[in-house]
Scaffold this motif. Structure first.
Motif, short mmCIF file in Angstrom:
data_model
loop_
_atom_site.label_atom_id
_atom_site.label_comp_id
_atom_site.label_asym_id
_atom_site.label_seq_id
_atom_site.Cartn_x
_atom_site.Cartn_y
_atom_site.Cartn_z
N ILE A 230 0.89 -1.14 0.04
CA ILE A 230 0.08 0.28 0.10
C ILE A 230 0.82 1.22 -0.17
O ILE A 230 0.74 2.24 -0.76
CB ILE A 230 -1.00 0.12 1.25
CG1 ILE A 230 -1.95 -1.23 0.94
CG2 ILE A 230 -1.70 1.32 1.40
CD1 ILE A 230 -3.01 -1.30 2.17
N LEU A 341 -5.15 -1.49 -2.90
CA LEU A 341 -5.72 -0.78 -1.69
C LEU A 341 -7.01 -1.66 -1.18
O LEU A 341 -7.24 -1.99 0.04
CB LEU A 341 -6.15 0.72 -2.06
CG LEU A 341 -5.27 1.63 -2.26
CD1 LEU A 341 -5.85 2.90 -2.48
CD2 LEU A 341 -4.52 1.65 -0.74
N THR A 345 -6.83 -3.90 2.35
CA THR A 345 -7.33 -3.27 3.40
C THR A 345 -8.35 -3.70 4.27
O THR A 345 -9.30 -4.31 3.73
CB THR A 345 -7.66 -1.68 2.94
OG1 THR A 345 -6.78 -1.11 2.09
CG2 THR A 345 -8.25 -0.85 4.05
N ASN A 357 -4.56 7.57 1.59
CA ASN A 357 -4.39 7.58 0.30
C ASN A 357 -4.55 9.01 -0.24
O ASN A 357 -3.99 9.37 -1.15
CB ASN A 357 -5.26 6.60 -0.53
CG ASN A 357 -4.96 6.33 -2.10
OD1 ASN A 357 -3.99 6.35 -2.44
ND2 ASN A 357 -6.30 6.83 -2.38
#
Length: 422
Positions: A230, A341, A345, A357
């Motif tokens: 990420i 993502l 996540t 982000n």
């Protein structure tokens, strides 16, 4: 369900409604940004004024981002997005009034300009909540096992709206003027609200409801920093957008360098999104999750080259072609980043991770606009664009050399894990 089905996500009714909401919302937002860019540069003829538009939005967007992520994770997503769209509609209506000669006919140029900046500033607060809310709602309308396919379609709709919004803005400025172009934006924001009401409220998946703000924020930031996939994807894209922000200078290219007027401006503004949309549609058939790290590095490198070619071009169609390929490479980058993502996540942290982000990537659009406006003022427009593209290339080469782990990133194992969990 066949995991190779390119239309897997489209077989879910709520996801289709979500796509309609996202289209209307992005269409209105992107069209509004283009119309305001055109109006501000027409008023001032100052490249720095274009950068200030970005700066006015990025200050509240960054300042509120982490807090917004905490609120999103603690809230019901559908109703929170309704509030965001209502806020955007009010701001759009305000800009509609500010571009109406009957209302501002006796106002000074500076008063109109500062009023526009103020509403753009308020829009930054709305955007701080809107991005994480959309990201979180996305995960609630499709199963995890089809996240990559859903991310492709969601990004494709985003790009389609980004194609049509700026293109229509360029043409509508010529056909009906800035004021009535703003009226169209208000209409599309109302449509987004109407579609959103067709999605029922969703459960709150956060097991830590009522957690203190500071603890919540620390957990979100720590997770991003410790998750190399990420953090690497966010950092790479941030640098590319920050230094490759040639889009902010398109009014200067259209009016002063290529001399193609508002219609040519619409074509230039739409070209990157056309390229991105085409590659996103193709990626529904040719997934990008294998060797994702290397593909992301190559895509951003290609983006930097496209920006340099655009900066040096003095021919309209060469410029359009360069922007088209910048969109192709940016589209690949966006799909890979969104897939990383979504897969990496946890559900209860989506708001906070998306907020981090947005601080890095989303806000770098506006910081990139400010950087481009400032460097154009200091060193000239063409030099500023070439400088930005060169910095993008150097960043990718450095990141690829010093981060072999990211270079070898592959998302196949994450997809297989989600298949088993489903």
């Amino acid at each position: 369900m066949n995991k190779k089905d390119p239309y897997a996500a489209l077989r879910f009714k709520e996801f289709n409604i979500f796509l309609l909401v996202r289209f209307a919302m992005v269409f209105a937002w992107s069209m509004q940004f283009v119309v305001i860019e055109w109006e501000v540069y027409s008023i001032t003829k100052n490249p720095l004024s274009l950068g200030i538009i970005g700066l006015m939005e990025v200050i509240p967007a960054v300042g509120m981002a982490l807090f917004a992520g905490h609120i999103v994770d603690q809230s019901e997503k559908r109703n929170l997005l309704i509030k965001c769209l209502l806020g955007f509609s009010v701001i759009s209506f305000g800009l509609f009034l500010l571009t109406w000669p009957r209302i501002v006919g006796d106002w000074s140029t500076n008063l109109i300009l500062y009023s526009i900046y103020f509403l753009v500033f308020l829009g930054g607060f709305v955007r701080a909540f809107m991005g994480p809310t959309v990201f979180s709602l996305f995960s609630l309308v499709v199963p995890k096992k089809i996240y990559p396919n859903a991310a492709t379609w969601s990004s494709s709709v985003w790009q389609m709206a980004s194609v049509l919004g700026p293109a229509l803005a360029g043409f509508s400025i010529t056909w009906i003027g800035v004021h009535w172009s703003m009226c169209l934006i208000v209409v599309f924001s109302a449509l987004a609200l109407l579609f959103l009401y067709q999605i029922p409220q969703k459960p709150i998946l956060n097991p830590k409801i009522g957690e203190s703000v500071m603890t919540s924020l620390k957990e979100g930031v720590t997770y991003v920093l410790k998750t190399k996939a990420i953090f690497g994807a966010i950092t790479l894209d941030m640098i590319a957008v920050l230094f490759g922000g040639a889009i902010a200078l398109l009014p200067i290219y259209a009016q002063d360098i290529l001399k193609v007027g508002s219609e040519g401006f619409g074509v230039l503004r739409a070209a990157p999104a056309v390229g991105a949309f085409i590659i996103m549609f193709a990626s529904a058939y040719f997934p990008l999750h294998k060797r994702a790290g290397m593909k992301l590095l190559v895509a951003i490198f290609g983006f930097g080259i496209s920006i340099i070619i655009f900066g040096l071009s003095q021919t309209f169609w060469v410029s359009v072609l360069a922007l088209f390929f910048s969109g192709v490479t940016d589209g690949i980058s966006m799909i890979i980043r969104q897939t990383i993502l979504q897969l990496k996540t946890p559900d209860h942290m989506r708001g906070r991770v998306s907020s981090v982000n947005s601080m890095f990537v989303g806000s770098s659009n506006e910081l990139g606009a400010f950087e481009s406006g400032l460097t154009a003022k200091l060193m000239g427009t063409v030099t500023a664009v070439v400088f930005g593209g060169t910095m993008t290339l150097l960043t990718v080469l450095g990141f690829g050399f010093f981060s072999p782990t990211f270079r070898k990133l592959d998302l196949k194992d994450d997809l297989d894990k989600n298949e088993l969990e489903e």
